[in-house]
Design a protein around this motif. Structure first.
Motif, mmCIF file in Angstrom:
data_model
loop_
_atom_site.group_PDB
_atom_site.id
_atom_site.type_symbol
_atom_site.label_atom_id
_atom_site.label_comp_id
_atom_site.label_asym_id
_atom_site.label_seq_id
_atom_site.Cartn_x
_atom_site.Cartn_y
_atom_site.Cartn_z
ATOM 1 N N THR A 180 -6.763 -59.232 -1.731
ATOM 2 C CA THR A 180 -5.924 -58.086 -2.443
ATOM 3 C C THR A 180 -4.819 -57.662 -1.767
ATOM 4 O O THR A 180 -3.545 -57.324 -2.274
ATOM 5 N N THR A 216 -9.700 -57.561 -8.937
ATOM 6 C CA THR A 216 -10.867 -56.807 -9.017
ATOM 7 C C THR A 216 -12.122 -57.874 -9.233
ATOM 8 O O THR A 216 -13.355 -57.576 -8.880
ATOM 9 N N GLU A 217 -11.734 -58.837 -9.919
ATOM 10 C CA GLU A 217 -12.818 -60.190 -10.240
ATOM 11 C C GLU A 217 -12.918 -61.371 -9.565
ATOM 12 O O GLU A 217 -13.862 -62.020 -9.346
ATOM 13 N N ARG A 258 -4.908 -56.356 -12.150
ATOM 14 C CA ARG A 258 -5.936 -55.423 -12.151
ATOM 15 C C ARG A 258 -7.364 -56.582 -12.215
ATOM 16 O O ARG A 258 -8.307 -56.427 -11.270
ATOM 17 N N ASP A 300 -14.183 -51.180 -0.110
ATOM 18 C CA ASP A 300 -13.141 -52.236 -0.454
ATOM 19 C C ASP A 300 -11.951 -51.651 -0.311
ATOM 20 O O ASP A 300 -10.932 -52.232 0.284
ATOM 21 N N GLN A 355 -11.698 -48.479 -7.244
ATOM 22 C CA GLN A 355 -12.790 -49.393 -6.506
ATOM 23 C C GLN A 355 -13.678 -48.546 -5.341
ATOM 24 O O GLN A 355 -12.891 -47.574 -5.162
ATOM 25 N N TYR A 388 -6.123 -49.660 -7.908
ATOM 26 C CA TYR A 388 -7.266 -50.153 -6.808
ATOM 27 C C TYR A 388 -7.817 -49.143 -6.140
ATOM 28 O O TYR A 388 -9.137 -48.971 -6.115
#
Length: 315
Positions: A258, A250-251, A246, A289, A285, A281
């Protein structure tokens, strides 16, 4: 309306002197037990008169006995002892009335029979040993009911050990959570380092659509993160693996990378991690994305996963 003092007059015959004369301790025990049972009998007019104790006359009528006999039975100083039949009738009546209030009489019929037998033998003098045996029984009863000092100490130790064990279990649980979080953090740092190395700028040549160098870099980053998560999952740390995925996706990663992580997880047969990552996700998100990840998955031939991440975004 009941006259003032009606209740006390109705139950006055049950207010006998509690103490006996010391010569008939068994009769005293029996008399007290009988008084208790009589107090459980409910008067017929209790709701109207306010009496809670049955009168001697009403009790005699209900039990088909003479009132004077009942008074002598509950008198500790009177030597007269009731018959076994009377004992059974009174106990049955008391049980019935106590049951209406959801309670019980507090003494079994068998125990009442034993009291009656001992009191009868005591008053008739048929057995000179009854009094001595009764005193021995009383002594043994007191000994049995007296808490054992050793047992009390043992019980306190057991209680203390139980409290300490519970505290230790709590500490172990907290340590496990701390270790799990630390491992996830360390794995994240390793992943950051690996991705930083893999993310070095490509050679200074013009990028073209589908540039093979850029694609190789993205796949290396995705493969590294999927491998780190696979190691944690293989060690039985599925939660830590999901935390790493995760945070990493995401970071640190872009949507294209991804999507490649999800593809790598499928290839490593970590389907449960892939399913969880797709769900989380798509749920958390932004739409842009998610759509980019779905397009990349579709381009990689993962059509089912592309549809799954879009469905997760709609929930």
């Amino acid at each position: 309306m009941a006259p003032e003092g009606g209740q006390s007059r109705a139950g006055k015959w049950l207010e006998k002197e509690v103490a006996g004369d010391g010569r008939r301790p068994r009769k005293l025990e029996l008399a007290l037990a009988l008084q208790h049972l009589f107090r459980l009998l409910k008067p017929e007019d209790s709701a109207e008169s306010g009496n809670t104790l049955i009168s001697q006359a009403e009790a005699a009528k209900r039990l088909h006995r003479e009132g004077s006999s009942l008074s002598r039975y509950v008198n500790p100083q009177d030597p007269r002892v009731p018959t076994q039949a009377f004992i059974e009738d009174l106990h049955k009546a008391a049980c019935m009335d106590a049951a209406t209030s959801g309670g019980d009489v507090g003494i079994t019929l068998e125990a009442l029979r034993v009291l009656r037998t001992l009191a009868d033998a005591e008053t008739r003098g048929r057995c000179q040993r009854c009094a001595e045996l009764g005193r021995r029984i009383d002594s043994l009863t007191r000994q049995v009911n007296t808490p054992c000092p050793s047992c009390a100490v043992y019980q306190r130790e057991q209680d203390r050990n139980a409290v300490e064990l519970q505290a230790m279990r709590g500490e172990v649980a907290a340590m496990r959570i701390a270790v799990q979080e630390r491992e996830a953090t360390e794995a994240g740092l390793r992943a950051r380092l690996a991705m930083a190395i893999a993310s070095k700028a490509p050679l200074p040549v013009p990028l073209r659509k589908g540039d093979r160098q850029r694609s190789a870099k993205e796949r290396a980053v995705a493969r590294q993160l999927a491998a780190q998560a696979g190691e944690l999952d293989g060690a039985g740390k599925e939660d830590s693996a999901l935390i790493l995925l995760r945070h990493g996706t995401t970071e640190l990663l872009n949507p294209s990378e991804t999507a490649l992580v999800m593809v790598e997880l499928r290839q490593q047969e970590r389907d449960h991690l892939a399913d969880d990552l797709i769900h989380v996700y798509g749920r958390d998100q932004g739409d842009r994305d998610v759509m980019q990840v779905a397009l990349e998955l579709h381009a990689e031939g993962a059509v089912d996963d592309a549809g799954a991440i879009l469905r997760a975004a709609l929930r």
